[in-house]
Design an enzyme around this catalytic site. Structure first.
Site, PDB file in Angstrom:
ATOM      1  CD  GLU A 417       8.597   1.667   9.571  1.00 58.18           C
ATOM      2  OE1 GLU A 417       7.960   2.090   9.143  1.00 58.18           O
ATOM      3  OE2 GLU A 417       9.183   0.615   9.595  1.00 58.18           O
ATOM      4  CD  GLU A 495       4.451  -1.905  12.451  1.00 52.38           C
ATOM      5  OE1 GLU A 495       4.902  -2.522  11.481  1.00 52.38           O
ATOM      6  OE2 GLU A 495       4.643  -0.569  12.517  1.00 52.38           O
TER       7      GLU A 495
HETATM    8  C1  GAL Z   1       6.168  -1.444   9.305  1.00 52.84           C
HETATM    9  C2  GAL Z   1       5.438   0.001   9.386  1.00 52.84           C
HETATM   10  C3  GAL Z   1       4.083  -0.212   8.907  1.00 52.84           C
HETATM   11  C4  GAL Z   1       3.830  -1.294   7.694  1.00 52.84           C
HETATM   12  C5  GAL Z   1       4.442  -2.244   8.155  1.00 52.84           C
HETATM   13  C6  GAL Z   1       4.438  -3.408   6.753  1.00 52.84           C
HETATM   14  O1  GAL Z   1       7.592  -1.227   9.104  1.00 52.84           O
HETATM   15  O2  GAL Z   1       5.592   0.694  10.743  1.00 52.84           O
HETATM   16  O3  GAL Z   1       3.590   0.938   8.706  1.00 52.84           O
HETATM   17  O4  GAL Z   1       4.508  -0.609   6.700  1.00 52.84           O
HETATM   18  O5  GAL Z   1       5.864  -2.290   8.358  1.00 52.84           O
HETATM   19  O6  GAL Z   1       3.123  -3.787   6.386  1.00 52.84           O
END
Ligand code: GAL
Length: 977
Positions: A417, A495
């Site tokens: 990010e 993620e």
């Molecule tokens: C993503 C980020 C993580 C965490 C997650 C939400 O955008 O990469 O570090 O913040 O969202 O928990």
């Protein structure tokens, strides 16, 4: 610039980055108790502390490694030790916001600065020494015997200095600034934890030692051969006795080998010997490549069963010992996880050695995130500013150079990010030149021009399916050529499935899509562990501290730091049970009277597994044995006959087949269950049909009402006694304590605030009428919130049934539930069910259904159908932020009992969801920490037609419609007795 800590330079005076490996050169750990003094500004204690003769006898003691904000601490003015936890001097948690003004590269003048000192005796007979810091957060300047060695930023990266030791006593002085220009590059979603938090070591560097080496160990699946070349910074000999290899560094040898993989982490141990040093090699031969738009490992498509892992310990923060790292690895392996993204920085190097040895595929991420530039609209974003180029490249070089020899690392991730910028192109070029053997990932640039993967976070199931088909929506602002290139790339789900609080849901749904398409090379759940700290409240009661527990500080990320599959103390949550099933490498199911076993492993047959079967009738064991299953090759399926099972006249017959380790593995003992499948193969359930009631008359007056063994309060018309059991209820229950996912993300999918603003947690009942006949009673009424026009009209019809009663409920949604007069909102109810109050003496539940853990409509596949007994107090999952928990879907029957009191039996017709706890949903909703939940003196039993799923909406798509409670006329029944 004299204010080095506010400079975009990465550091000064450090040695070139290089690989780390054990060897015969001596080392001396400088971990231990150091002297420490905290000052409010970057000036620290001044200059005297660097000198040898400085008197630090009244300074505080500080363990190294540690984060000073987590240690009991004696303040400057003296006085008793105190903890900084919970204050603005202590650990601070932000998600995306910088904790300092966005004024790069400068930081405020309030810059807590720790001066550290250590006196040590020089080891004897070392020709030359190097001083190595494995990690200091966030900026350190170092002096040895009064002479400055240099300074460094890059909190999770090592740095080394030549250390001119003198015989006898030496004095090391380190100044550590909490905030620095480096802070702008480290805006990961985690606690800000300053200090020397990883090991400090002295390394002997003999003459002619091997400064650096690079192991290239390729594997050709066509020939079964590995090709080895070890480059070294000095003429050296490579020896791998097991392979009969003895050759000079730089030479190439091709030889038959067994490849390395997460499933079979075959390491060949060897040495690299120069005239001055012997270092150990742990070589894993493997090839990772993108072929035809898919990711292959050793010639076969690879699908990561992954999690994102931060380093966290509830007492020591990002200071972890080996035991804790090993615990993570073993917990992961046992949950069928085979891949880790080191979100969002290189981990302690020992973790990678464990991954090599125990077998986990690793996506290693550079220590780089500039998320907080959202507050400038990405204006001045470091990856797009030439002034920061060296700092960014330095971080990547230090990542790659330290870790290039780990076979477990298969992908380099350049950052998390961090928007877009030209420097990513330079970073990509460096990687292509330095290490062409590993593909490169960067998720955030919509052009994906510097990435070998298309990647996203948190897509919906529909989006993911479209991606699998290469039919995704085109991102904005990309050229035709970029769009075409992206569509040909493999997709890596960097993620997904936000494990915050109770959740995530849909793990199996995601996994089914991921395995359906070769384009998708798997995904990484967000995330492995809750970042919570052990703390005590004013009464000394323990609780898990999160960002909202830090007083007087803004911005703060609140409890968003708790989104793990394991709690901060590493207790597994129900989410990991569900994940272990979704990620099971074998699929076992029953088809047309036979057992089908599919080996979904990337490599390795099923020869290491023993299969067994078990038959239960209504949850009682009725037979079991071994199941002969021939070894199944990866990707293959076999079908074997079902065991011969006796006929049972009554009850639900459930067959379970499981595959367990036949012998001890490095990561789990014999008998550890790797996969299982279950099916109901015969059933005889009570008829759901109820004859219509007739011939009744309206109830009036105050005489007690009876239906068989049931007695009702004449005023409230609620059940007050069943046989000899006193109870109260039911109330129509439409509410649950919001889960973190119910709160959505910001305004997005925040169904909890819709519930709050439309009164869903404070319902008022109205009884309209009651009618009774021979052996039956029907009560009709309406339940709705104060102040609002929507509600549910219901009727509850009780019929005598032997020694019990059957209750049939009809519920009808009336009034505006959609597009409500209140801000045009749609209201989804979280549950449709019945709430009973039982005597507090009830303390145990036995049930036949899914278990033993909690289950929801979108998260139950990891829980078996069986018969389970649990104490009521153990039915609650202690989420550190109290919220809905402890539901059990598909419950066929349950009994709830307590010493010296009549047992209440419940039968679903055919099933109910049940929850039993000592407090109500509103108590759960109001409590900030579990210690605030107190026994209400009653047991609250929910028997629900349905409760909505849990989803992932705290960061992710809205709960899929099929997991909600339909707002339609609904009839269901249960039998009590
Ligand atoms: C993503 C980020 C993580 C965490 C997650 C939400 O955008 O990469 O570090 O913040 O969202 O928990």
């Amino acid at each position: 610039m004299s204010d080095y800590w506010q400079s975009t330079a990465p550091g000064a005076g450090c040695r070139a980055s290089r690989a780390q490996a054990p060897g015969d050169a001596r080392t001396m750990s400088l971990n231990g108790t150091w002297r420490f003094r905290l000052s409010p500004t970057a000036a620290g204690t001044g200059t005297a502390f660097q000198t040898d003769e400085f008197d630090d006898s009244d300074w505080d003691r500080m363990p190294v490694p540690s984060h000073w904000v987590l240690e009991p601490f004696t303040p400057l003015a003296g006085g008793p030790a105190r903890s900084m936890r919970g204050t603005s001097e202590g650990p601070l948690y932000t998600n995306t916001s910088y904790p300092i003004p966005l004024d790069p590269p400068r930081v405020g003048s309030d810059n807590p600065t720790g001066d550290y000192r250590l006196a040590f005796d020089a080891p004897d007979g070392w020709a030359h020494a190097v001083l190595r810091f494995q990690g200091v957060d966030s900026c350190a300047k170092v002096w040895l015997n009064g002479a400055e060695l240099g300074w460094s930023t890059g909190s999770r990266l090592p740095f080394e200095f030549d250390a001119p030791l003198r015989p006898g006593r030496n004095v090391l002085a380190v100044r550590v600034h909490r905030w620095s220009a480096g802070t702008y590059l480290e805006d990961q979603d985690m606690w800000w934890l300053p200090g020397i938090f990883r090991d400090v070591e002295l390394l002997e560097r003999p003459a002619d030692a091997i400064d650096d080496h690079f192991v290239h160990a390729d594997y050709d699946a066509q020939t079964g051969c590995g090709t080895l070349r070890v480059d070294a910074s000095i003429a050296s000999i490579v020896e791998v006795p097991e392979l009969g290899i003895r050759m000079a560094a730089g030479e190439v040898m091709t030889i038959p080998v067994e490849p390395w993989s997460a499933h079979s982490p075959r390491l060949y141990r060897g040495t690299l010997r120069s005239p001055g040093e012997v270092i150990e090699l742990a070589i894993g031969f493997r090839r990772i490549e993108v072929v035809g738009g898919a990711l292959h490992a050793n010639g076969t498509p690879l699908t990561f069963r992954g999690v994102n892992r931060h380093e966290h310990h509830p007492d020591t923060g990002r200071t972890l010992d080996r035991e804790t790292m090993l615990r993570d690895v073993l917990l992961m392996k046992r949950a069928n996880i085979d891949a880790v993204r080191t979100s969002h920085y290189p981990p302690h190097p020992e973790f990678l050695r464990l991954c090599d040895e125990y077998g986990l595929w690793v996506v290693e991420e550079c220590d780089l995130e500039t998320h907080g530039f959202i507050f400038t609209g990405w204006e001045g974003n470091p990856p797009d500013e030439p002034a920061w180029r060296d700092a960014l490249l330095d971080r990547l070089v230090r990542t790659v150079e330290r870790d290039k020899n780990h076979p477990s690392i298969v992908i380099w991730s350049m950052a998390n990010e961090s928007g877009t910028g030209k420097t990513f192109g330079d970073m990509r070029t460096y990687l292509t030149e330095r290490d062409p053997s590993r593909p490169v990932l960067y998720e955030r640039d919509p052009s994906y021009r510097d990435s070998d993967f298309y990647s996203l976070m948190y897509p919906s199931l529909e989006e993911l399916d479209a991606i699998g088909r290469r039919d995704e929506t085109r991102p904005d602002g990309v050229t035709d050529a970029e769009d075409e290139r992206r569509r040909a790339l493999p997709f890596l789900l960097v993620e997904y499935a936000h494990a915050m609080g109770n959740g995530p849901g849909s793990l199996s749904d995601y996994w089914r899509i991921m395995t359906a398409y070769e384009r998708i090379c798997g995904g990484f759940v967000w995330e492995w562990i809750d970042h919570g700290f052990n703390a005590r409240d004013a009464h000394g009661r323990p609780y898990v501290m999160h960002g909202d527990d830090v007083a007087d500080y803004e911005p703060r990320g609140g409890r968003f730091s708790l989104h793990g599959l394991i709690f901060a103390d590493r207790t597994p949550t129900p989410g990991i049970v569900e994940l272990a099933k979704a990620y099971a490498p074998l699929q076992i199911d029953m088809v047309a009277g036979r057992v089908r076993v599919r080996n979904g492993r990337h490599d390795g047959s099923t020869a290491d597994l023993a299969f067994t079967w078990r038959v239960e009738v209504d949850g009682y064991a009725r037979g079991q044995g071994a199941l002969e299953v021939p070894a199944v090759a990866p990707g293959e399926t076999v079908v074997v006959p079902m065991p011969v099972i006796d006929q049972f006249p009554l009850g639900e017959v459930v067959l379970t087949v499981q595959a367990a380790l036949a012998a001890d593995a490095a990561w789990a003992p014999t008998g550890h269950v790797v996969a299982w499948g279950q099916a109901t193969i015969a059933t005889r359930s009570p008829s759901a049909h109820l004859a219509p009631v007739c011939g009744g008359s309206r109830v009036s007056g105050s005489a007690e009402l009876r239906v068989g063994a049931a007695r009702f309060d004449p005023h409230t018309l609620r059940l007050r006694r069943l046989g000899d059991l006193d109870l109260d209820g039911p109330w129509l229950d439409l509410y649950r304590a919001p889960t973190e996912n119910d709160h959505g993300q910001g305004d997005l999918n925040d169904i909890a605030s819709v519930w709050a603003s439309t009164g869903m947690g404070r319902m008022v009942d109205r009884i309209d009428e009651a009618e009774a006949g021979d052996g039956w009673l029907r009560v009709t009424g309406r339940t709705g919130p104060s102040a609002h026009p929507h509600g549910v009209a219901w009727s509850m019809c009780w019929r005598a049934d032997g020694d019990g009663v059957v209750l049939e409920t009809v519920a009808d949604f009336v009034g505006p539930w959609e597009n409500t007069p209140y801000r045009h909102r749609d209201i989804w109810v979280p549950r449709l069910g019945l709430l009973f109050a039982l005597p507090g003496g009830m303390d145990e539940v036995e049930w036949f259904g899914r278990g033993p853990g909690e289950t929801y409509v979108d998260s139950y596949e990891g829980s078996r159908i069986g018969r389970f007994t649990r104490r009521i107090d153990d039915l609650q999952t202690p989420y550190p932020v109290p919220q809905e928990n402890g539901n059990h879907v598909q419950t066929r029957a349950l009994q709830i009992r307590g010493a010296g009191m009549p047992t209440l039996g419940v039968q679903g017709r055919p099933t109910v969801d049940f929850t039993a706890r000592r407090w109500r949903s509103l108590d759960l909703e109001r409590a900030m920490h579990p210690v605030q939940l107190v026994d209400s003196g009653r047991v609250w039993l929910n028997l629900d037609h349905r409760q909505q799923g849990i989803g992932s909406a705290s960061v992710g798509p809205a709960l899929p419609e099929r997991y909600r409670v339909p707002r339609e006329r609904t009839t269901w029944s249960v039998r009590l007795g």
